[in-house]
Design an enzyme around this catalytic site. Structure first.
Site, PDB file in Angstrom:
ATOM      1  N   THR A 283       0.817  -1.227   0.000  1.00 44.13           N
ATOM      2  CA  THR A 283       0.000   0.000   0.000  1.00 44.13           C
ATOM      3  C   THR A 283       0.843   1.267   0.000  1.00 44.13           C
ATOM      4  O   THR A 283       0.494   2.254  -0.638  1.00 44.13           O
ATOM      5  CB  THR A 283      -0.919   0.009   1.251  1.00 44.13           C
TER       6      THR A 283
ATOM      7  N   ASP B 147       0.063  -6.967   4.635  1.00 38.78           N
ATOM      8  CA  ASP B 147      -0.713  -8.214   4.756  1.00 38.78           C
ATOM      9  C   ASP B 147       0.136  -9.435   5.114  1.00 38.78           C
ATOM     10  O   ASP B 147      -0.253 -10.254   5.940  1.00 38.78           O
ATOM     11  CB  ASP B 147      -1.486  -8.495   3.459  1.00 38.78           C
TER      12      ASP B 147
ATOM     13  N   SER C  55       0.103  -9.863  -0.896  1.00 38.52           N
ATOM     14  CA  SER C  55      -0.669 -11.101  -0.984  1.00 38.52           C
ATOM     15  C   SER C  55      -0.077 -12.017  -2.056  1.00 38.52           C
ATOM     16  O   SER C  55      -0.382 -13.213  -2.092  1.00 38.52           O
ATOM     17  CB  SER C  55      -2.126 -10.804  -1.320  1.00 38.52           C
TER      18      SER C  55
ATOM     19  N   GLN D  44      -3.776 -21.562  18.685  1.00 38.47           N
ATOM     20  CA  GLN D  44      -4.613 -20.575  17.985  1.00 38.47           C
ATOM     21  C   GLN D  44      -4.723 -19.288  18.792  1.00 38.47           C
ATOM     22  O   GLN D  44      -5.149 -18.258  18.260  1.00 38.47           O
ATOM     23  CB  GLN D  44      -6.023 -21.139  17.776  1.00 38.47           C
ATOM     24  N   CYS D  45      -4.345 -19.351  20.080  1.00 36.13           N
ATOM     25  CA  CYS D  45      -4.415 -18.143  20.910  1.00 36.13           C
ATOM     26  C   CYS D  45      -3.369 -17.141  20.447  1.00 36.13           C
ATOM     27  O   CYS D  45      -2.313 -17.513  19.943  1.00 36.13           O
ATOM     28  CB  CYS D  45      -4.149 -18.489  22.375  1.00 36.13           C
TER      29      CYS D  45
HETATM   30  N1  ASP Z   1      -2.730  -5.386   0.371  1.00 40.15           N
HETATM   31  C1  ASP Z   1      -1.608  -4.570   0.824  1.00 40.15           C
HETATM   32  C2  ASP Z   1      -0.356  -5.436   0.810  1.00 40.15           C
HETATM   33  O1  ASP Z   1      -0.165  -6.211   1.685  1.00 40.15           O
HETATM   34  C3  ASP Z   1      -1.870  -4.017   2.166  1.00 40.15           C
HETATM   35  C4  ASP Z   1      -0.756  -3.169   2.736  1.00 40.15           C
HETATM   36  O2  ASP Z   1       0.247  -2.895   2.150  1.00 40.15           O
HETATM   37  O3  ASP Z   1      -0.902  -2.739   3.879  1.00 40.15           O
HETATM   38  O4  ASP Z   1       0.422  -5.345  -0.102  1.00 40.15           O
END
Ligand code: ASP
Length: 341
Positions: free
Chosen positions: A14, A91, A60, A277-278
């Site tokens: 982002t 992410d 991602s 999982q905690c």
């Molecule tokens: N979808 C973006 C990524 O992980 C979110 C971010 O950068 O915060 O590349």
């Protein structure tokens, strides 16, 4: 005196995104624009050089190939820079930070990952502060030595050990937390370093390892999970390792079919790593009856490791070590501060 040099590695995320005019979605843009958007970079008393992924990615799309690229960039430039700042989407940043902490074994320089929740071109962006402070931390020295000598995440005023973090919020500027390990530093008016939490200079030689085992999986248990689902996972062709996310302090159903599946998998030399999982706390195998069979089966306790660190540690350990005993002992002990003793 020679100016401190930092290599800024841009992978995407982002921080460097812009809204696509037609689709109205956020897409990565060229790195040069970031430099124009943050003129403050020119004022920092540090020599900053930049290198960018040819095609910046949303995190991602992060994968083993990209981790190799990052590790290789650090390796090839290790002697020429005092520290490294990696701009990365939030992410999957915790996975990358964890993977790099294992791949960059014995590192004695800072590798600080950062990014932002709002693109750097927007007025209320959190990206500028994150970037500038990350550079300041990567450049910080005491008696000629870097103050931080490990892979970290800096996000919204906190510097964390990278392999202890998880992304916990998709909206707040405070997107990360490290539930089982206190921050290494906090940035307010001054940057306060929590010295006894930071790795001391390592005696081992710096060595970069870029082979990772990809035949691994995360199995998250839930009440009502069926035999078919568990079987389908454990019987994946070529599977080498499973990070099993259990309940509480490492507990799982005691149903016979489930324990049978685990036994069959272990007999096939599939390594099983038990994590909770905690968000905070630790696996203690054998504390309850519901985990008492695990020690006897040869399932390895992940103690207080995060799932992000567990899966990347497994990729690293299974690629690097070949014997059962080595694999077991490496997974069970801390390699880069990712789990408590
Ligand atoms: N979808 C973006 C990524 O992980 C979110 C971010 O950068 O915060 O590349």
């Amino acid at each position: 005196m020679k100016k401190t040099s930092i290599l800024l590695i841009y992978t995407g995320g982002t921080i460097g995104m812009i809204e696509d005019f037609e689709s109205k979605t956020l897409i990565p843009f060229d790195f040069e624009i970031i430099e124009n958007l943050v003129p403050e970079l020119k004022k920092i008393e540090v020599n900053i050089e930049t290198i960018s992924f040819e095609t910046p990615i949303d995190s991602s799309d992060m994968d083993i190939i990209s981790w190799k690229k990052m590790a290789t960039i650090v390796k090839d430039n290790y002697e020429n820079y005092d520290g490294f700042v990696i701009l990365h989407g939030s992410d999957t940043m915790s996975y990358t930070a964890s993977a790099l902490s294992f791949m960059l074994k014995g590192i004695n320089k800072p590798v600080i990952l950062t990014g932002s929740q709002l693109p750097i071109g927007t007025i209320r962006t959190d990206g500028k502060e994150n970037l500038i402070t990350a550079i300041e931390i990567a450049a910080a020295k005491e008696n000629g030595e870097p103050k931080v000598q490990e892979v970290c995440i800096y996000f919204e005023n906190d510097l964390y050990r990278g392999n202890r973090t998880s992304k916990v919020n998709a909206e707040d500027f405070e997107a990360f937390n490290s539930f089982n390990y206190l921050p290494l530093a906090e940035a307010g008016v001054h940057i306060k370093y929590n010295k006894n939490k930071i790795h001391k200079r390592k005696k081992e030689a710096f060595e970069v390892f870029t082979e990772l085992e990809e035949n691994v999986v995360i199995l998250k248990l839930f009440p009502g999970i069926t035999k078919e689902v568990v079987q389908a996972i454990f019987r994946i062709e070529g599977l080498k390792g499973v990070v099993m996310e259990t309940y509480g302090s490492g507990n799982a159903t005691t149903k016979k079919w489930f324990l049978d599946e685990l036994r069959i998998a272990i007999d096939k030399e599939i390594t099983i790593f038990n994590v909770t999982q905690c968000l905070a706390g630790s696996v203690i195998q054998g504390k309850y009856e519901t985990s008492s069979a695990f020690n006897e089966l040869g399932i390895i306790s992940g103690k207080d490791i995060t799932t992000e660190a567990a899966i990347t540690k497994m990729m690293y350990v299974l690629a690097k070590y070949k014997t059962k005993t080595q694999i077991k002992s490496k997974l069970a002990t801390s390699l880069a501060g990712e789990m408590s003793k």
